[in-house]
Scaffold this motif. Structure first.
Motif, short mmCIF file in Angstrom:
data_model
loop_
_atom_site.label_atom_id
_atom_site.label_comp_id
_atom_site.label_asym_id
_atom_site.label_seq_id
_atom_site.Cartn_x
_atom_site.Cartn_y
_atom_site.Cartn_z
N ASP A 52 0.83 -1.21 0.00
CA ASP A 52 0.00 0.00 0.00
C ASP A 52 0.86 1.25 0.00
O ASP A 52 0.44 2.30 -0.47
CB ASP A 52 -0.91 0.02 1.22
N ILE A 53 2.04 1.13 0.54
CA ILE A 53 2.96 2.26 0.59
C ILE A 53 4.00 2.06 -0.50
O ILE A 53 4.93 1.27 -0.35
CB ILE A 53 3.64 2.36 1.96
N CYS A 54 3.81 2.74 -1.63
CA CYS A 54 4.71 2.56 -2.77
C CYS A 54 5.67 3.74 -2.86
O CYS A 54 5.24 4.90 -2.81
CB CYS A 54 3.92 2.45 -4.06
N PRO A 55 6.96 3.47 -3.05
CA PRO A 55 7.93 4.56 -3.12
C PRO A 55 7.88 5.33 -4.44
O PRO A 55 8.33 6.45 -4.51
CB PRO A 55 9.27 3.85 -2.96
N ASN A 56 7.35 4.73 -5.48
CA ASN A 56 7.31 5.47 -6.75
C ASN A 56 5.95 5.38 -7.43
O ASN A 56 5.15 4.50 -7.13
CB ASN A 56 8.45 5.01 -7.68
N GLN A 57 5.74 6.27 -8.36
CA GLN A 57 4.45 6.39 -9.04
C GLN A 57 4.12 5.18 -9.89
O GLN A 57 2.97 4.75 -9.96
CB GLN A 57 4.45 7.67 -9.90
N LYS A 58 5.11 4.58 -10.55
CA LYS A 58 4.85 3.42 -11.42
C LYS A 58 4.26 2.26 -10.63
O LYS A 58 3.31 1.62 -11.06
CB LYS A 58 6.11 2.98 -12.14
N GLN A 59 4.82 1.96 -9.46
CA GLN A 59 4.30 0.86 -8.64
C GLN A 59 2.86 1.15 -8.20
O GLN A 59 2.01 0.26 -8.22
CB GLN A 59 5.18 0.63 -7.42
N ARG A 60 2.58 2.38 -7.81
CA ARG A 60 1.22 2.74 -7.41
C ARG A 60 0.24 2.58 -8.56
O ARG A 60 -0.84 2.02 -8.43
CB ARG A 60 1.18 4.19 -6.92
N THR A 61 0.67 3.06 -9.73
CA THR A 61 -0.17 2.96 -10.93
C THR A 61 -0.38 1.50 -11.32
O THR A 61 -1.49 1.10 -11.67
CB THR A 61 0.49 3.72 -12.10
N ASP A 62 0.70 0.70 -11.27
CA ASP A 62 0.59 -0.73 -11.60
C ASP A 62 -0.37 -1.44 -10.65
O ASP A 62 -1.17 -2.27 -11.08
CB ASP A 62 1.97 -1.40 -11.57
N ASN A 63 -0.27 -1.13 -9.35
CA ASN A 63 -1.20 -1.73 -8.38
C ASN A 63 -2.64 -1.40 -8.75
O ASN A 63 -3.49 -2.28 -8.83
CB ASN A 63 -0.93 -1.22 -6.97
N ASP A 64 -2.90 -0.13 -8.99
CA ASP A 64 -4.27 0.31 -9.31
C ASP A 64 -4.78 -0.33 -10.60
O ASP A 64 -5.90 -0.81 -10.66
CB ASP A 64 -4.34 1.83 -9.42
N ARG A 65 -3.93 -0.34 -11.62
CA ARG A 65 -4.33 -0.93 -12.90
C ARG A 65 -4.58 -2.43 -12.78
O ARG A 65 -5.53 -2.96 -13.36
CB ARG A 65 -3.25 -0.70 -13.95
N LEU A 66 -3.72 -3.11 -12.04
CA LEU A 66 -3.87 -4.55 -11.87
C LEU A 66 -5.18 -4.90 -11.18
O LEU A 66 -5.93 -5.75 -11.66
CB LEU A 66 -2.69 -5.11 -11.06
N PHE A 67 -5.47 -4.24 -10.07
CA PHE A 67 -6.70 -4.55 -9.35
C PHE A 67 -7.93 -4.17 -10.16
O PHE A 67 -8.94 -4.87 -10.11
CB PHE A 67 -6.71 -3.87 -7.98
N GLN A 68 -7.85 -3.11 -10.96
CA GLN A 68 -8.96 -2.74 -11.81
C GLN A 68 -9.16 -3.76 -12.93
O GLN A 68 -10.28 -4.14 -13.25
CB GLN A 68 -8.75 -1.33 -12.40
N LEU A 69 -8.05 -4.23 -13.51
CA LEU A 69 -8.11 -5.24 -14.57
C LEU A 69 -8.76 -6.53 -14.06
O LEU A 69 -9.64 -7.10 -14.70
CB LEU A 69 -6.71 -5.53 -15.10
N LEU A 70 -8.33 -6.98 -12.89
CA LEU A 70 -8.89 -8.20 -12.30
C LEU A 70 -10.38 -8.02 -11.97
O LEU A 70 -11.17 -8.93 -12.19
CB LEU A 70 -8.11 -8.58 -11.04
N LYS A 71 -10.73 -6.86 -11.50
CA LYS A 71 -12.13 -6.58 -11.19
C LYS A 71 -12.97 -6.56 -12.47
O LYS A 71 -14.05 -7.15 -12.51
CB LYS A 71 -12.23 -5.23 -10.47
N ASP A 72 -12.46 -5.91 -13.51
CA ASP A 72 -13.18 -5.82 -14.79
C ASP A 72 -13.39 -7.19 -15.42
O ASP A 72 -14.44 -7.49 -15.97
CB ASP A 72 -12.45 -4.91 -15.77
N LYS A 73 -12.37 -8.04 -15.33
CA LYS A 73 -12.44 -9.38 -15.93
C LYS A 73 -13.09 -10.40 -14.99
O LYS A 73 -13.21 -11.56 -15.34
CB LYS A 73 -11.05 -9.84 -16.36
#
Length: 167
Positions: A52-73
């Motif tokens: 939940d505590i990500c040091p950089n923007q890419k990791q935060r974005t990847d987390n959000d995209r991944l969970f959204q992708l799994l939810k959508d599918k």
């Protein structure tokens, strides 16, 4: 009026014993919770390790995209937050010494990679094959029946062991 409490040897012993009992009970509670978590984890083929505590923007974005992708599918998954779980942090460090970015995705105990790797897998036809463990019966690439005598598919040349968990 406030009463002063005088410590005696008996009082101190009781306090120390109480603290020890509370500490033991807390450890037992945490162990029980960890065992329950492990039981519920096994119900999900996809395991995601993230923070939940990500040091950089890419990791935060990847987390959000991944969970959204799994939810959508509508793909079921189990997420492990590494933020305050030292046991899982150590497990991941030992397991993936040369891969240090989050999220880390496993399907049926097989390390897939991060979000980009999972996205490529979702775009291909292989994701459902891996989730359903079809690699145990047939070649994932060409769908040819697996030859029990060979470790390599005769049709496409892929190694069958690619999707098996290394011990």
């Amino acid at each position: 009026m406030q009463q002063k409490f005088h410590y005696t040897n008996e009082n101190l012993e009781e306090i120390v014993l109480s603290q020890m009992i509370i500490s033991k009970l807390w450890k037992l509670y945490k162990l029980k919770r960890e065992i329950q978590q492990m039981d519920s984890e096994q119900q999900f083929p996809i395991q995601i390790y993230f923070s939940d505590i990500c040091p950089n923007q890419k990791q935060r974005t990847d987390n959000d995209r991944l969970f959204q992708l799994l939810k959508d599918k509508k793909i079921p998954y189990y997420k492990h937050d590494l933020t305050d779980n030292l046991y899982k942090q150590d497990k991941i460090k030992k397991d993936r010494q040369f891969y240090d970015t989050l999220p880390m995705i496993y399907i049926n105990g097989i390390f897939i990679g991060g979000y980009d790797d999972f996205q490529k897998l979702c775009d291909s036809d292989y994701l459902q094959c891996i989730i359903n463990k079809e690699y145990l019966k047939q070649c994932v690439i060409c769908k040819k029946q697996k030859d029990p005598k060979s470790q390599i598919c005769a049709k496409c040349g892929i190694n069958y062991k690619y999707f098996q968990i290394s011990e």
